[in-house]
Design an enzyme around this catalytic site. Sequence first.
Site, short mmCIF file in Angstrom:
data_model
loop_
_atom_site.label_atom_id
_atom_site.label_comp_id
_atom_site.label_asym_id
_atom_site.label_seq_id
_atom_site.Cartn_x
_atom_site.Cartn_y
_atom_site.Cartn_z
N ASP A 468 0.86 -1.18 0.00
CA ASP A 468 0.00 0.00 0.00
C ASP A 468 0.91 1.24 0.00
O ASP A 468 1.63 1.49 0.97
CB ASP A 468 -0.90 -0.03 1.24
N HIS A 469 0.85 2.00 -1.09
CA HIS A 469 1.75 3.15 -1.23
C HIS A 469 1.42 4.26 -0.24
O HIS A 469 2.21 5.22 -0.10
CB HIS A 469 1.70 3.68 -2.66
N ARG A 470 0.30 4.17 0.46
CA ARG A 470 -0.03 5.18 1.46
C ARG A 470 0.79 5.00 2.73
O ARG A 470 1.04 5.98 3.45
CB ARG A 470 -1.53 5.11 1.81
N CYS A 472 3.94 3.63 2.97
CA CYS A 472 5.38 3.78 2.80
C CYS A 472 5.70 4.11 1.35
O CYS A 472 4.84 3.98 0.47
CB CYS A 472 6.14 2.53 3.24
#
Length: 498
Positions: A468-470, A472
Site C-alpha cells: 500500500d503506497h499510502r 510507505c
Amino acid sequence: MAQVLEFKLPDLGEGLTEAEIVRWLVEVGDVVAIDQPVVEVETAKAMVEVPCPYGGVVTARFGEEGTELPVGAPLLTVAVGASERASGSAASPSSSSSSSPSSSPSSGKGSGSGAESSGGSGNVLVGYGTGAPAARRRRIRPDRLDRAVAEARVSGAPVVEAQVVEAPVAEVLVAEAPVSDGPVPVVSPLVRRLARQHDIDLRRLAGSGPDGLILRADVDRAIRTAEETAAATARAAQAPDRSRAKSSTPSAAVAAAPNGAAAAVVAERIPLRGVRGAVADKLSRSRTEIPDATCWVDADATELMAVRAAMNAATGPSAGPKVSVLALLARICTAALARFPELNATVDTEAREIVRLPGVHLGFAAQTERGLVVPVVRDAHTRNAESIGAEIARLTELARTGKLSPAQLTGGTFTLNNYGVFGVDGSTPIINHPEAAMLGVGRIMPKPWVHQGELAVRQVVQLSLTFDHRVCDGGTAGGFLRYVADCVEQPAVLLRTL
C-alpha cells in the site's frame, strides 16, 4: 402445556449477515434436545453447525438445502414441552410444569428471550453452549404431533404460524437402527453444491472413493453424461426441424435459426455467494481503496534449501518435526517486519491515520475445495520456524476439511502467498484488505545463475511484494524485499535476529 417457539438464524459473528443451508440435521417430527445441532450452514468464512436453544418437537423447517438466509430469519419452530406428552411418557404434572417454559407472551417473541424462559442456552454455536449431551433422534407420529400443537393453541400460548413440511415418519418412537436411505456418502460441501447446481441426485451415484465416498470426479462424470444426453436429445429433436426448414421458405428458415442457436448455447450463471462471494467483495474493495504497487526480485534459494535439508536430517536430541519451506519463509517475513514495521500496518481512512500494529498475525493463502481462504497464524513474531510450521500444518488441515472458524480466518496483519505450488514463477498479488502488504513466492526451480563469478545451475525463486503506497514509499518496500531475498540467499543473516 406445549408452546411453539421460533428459532431464528443467530448472529454467527465477525460481521456475517447471511448463511446458506448446506444440510438439515433434523426432520419435522424429530425430538431435539437443548443445544443439539439442527442444521449445517455455510457462511462466507466457514462451515458451522447451528445448535437449537430449545428442547422439544420440531414442527416446521424454513428453507431447503441451498437456500441463503439472512441473520434473524426463521430456521425452524419447536413445540417445547410436547415431547414427553407426545411420546407417551408418564411424567407427573408437577415435573412437566417445572420443565416447561413460561407461557407469558414475552417468552415467545424472539429466540433470545425464549431461550431464557425455556431453559435454553440462547443463540450459540457448537462448543459455546451449555454442553448438554445430544439426545437420540426420535420421531413423533403425525397424530401425536398434531395433538401437541393443538394443545398449545388451546392453552393460549404464543404459537408461530408456519407451514409444516410434509415428511415421511416412522411408526416407532425411537429409531434403534439406521434407516435404509441413510445419509449420502459425501464429505465435501463443494461436491454437494456442484450436484445441486446441476440437478444431480447424489443418491443415484456410486462413489469411487473409499467406502463408496462420492468424489468431485463422480459428480463431474455425471454432469458430462447428463450434458451429452441432453445434447443428443436436442440434436434428435432438431433433425425434423432441419428437414422441414429445407422445404420451407427462406423467411421461415431465418426465423427458425435464432431458436436453434439459443437451444445450442446457454450461458451458465453462478451466484457470487459463500466463500466465492466473500473473496470477490474483499478483492474488489482492495483494488478500489488501496493504491498498491509491486516490486519483485529473483533470489538464489540454494543455501536456504540446503539449510532446510540439514534441519530435517538432524538426529538425536536436536531432531524435531520437519520444517517446511513455507515455515522458513514465514519466519523470514516476521524478521523483515521487525526491521520494516511500516508494512505491518493498516490505514484508517475515516481518521486519515496510519495504524502501525504491535504484533504480527501472519496470514497464508490456502487453496481448498471451497475456494481460497487465508488462515492466520497468531503472534507469529513470537514463534520460531518450528512453531510456525506446526501451526501452519494445523490450520491447513482445518482448511482442507472445512472446519476453520471465522476467528481463524480474520485479524491478519500481513499475508504470505506461496503460489509456487501451482507451478508458476511470478505474480502480482492483490493485498488482503485491510492489510498493507503481501509477499508472493514463486516456484523454486533450477536455473542458470552467476555464482561466485561463474555460471552455475542454482535453485532460483522469484519474490514479489505488493504494498500500500499510502503507508510507505518504494524505498521502504524495496528494503523489505531486499532483506527477505538476502535471508533466502544467506540464511545466516537470520542468526542476528534469533
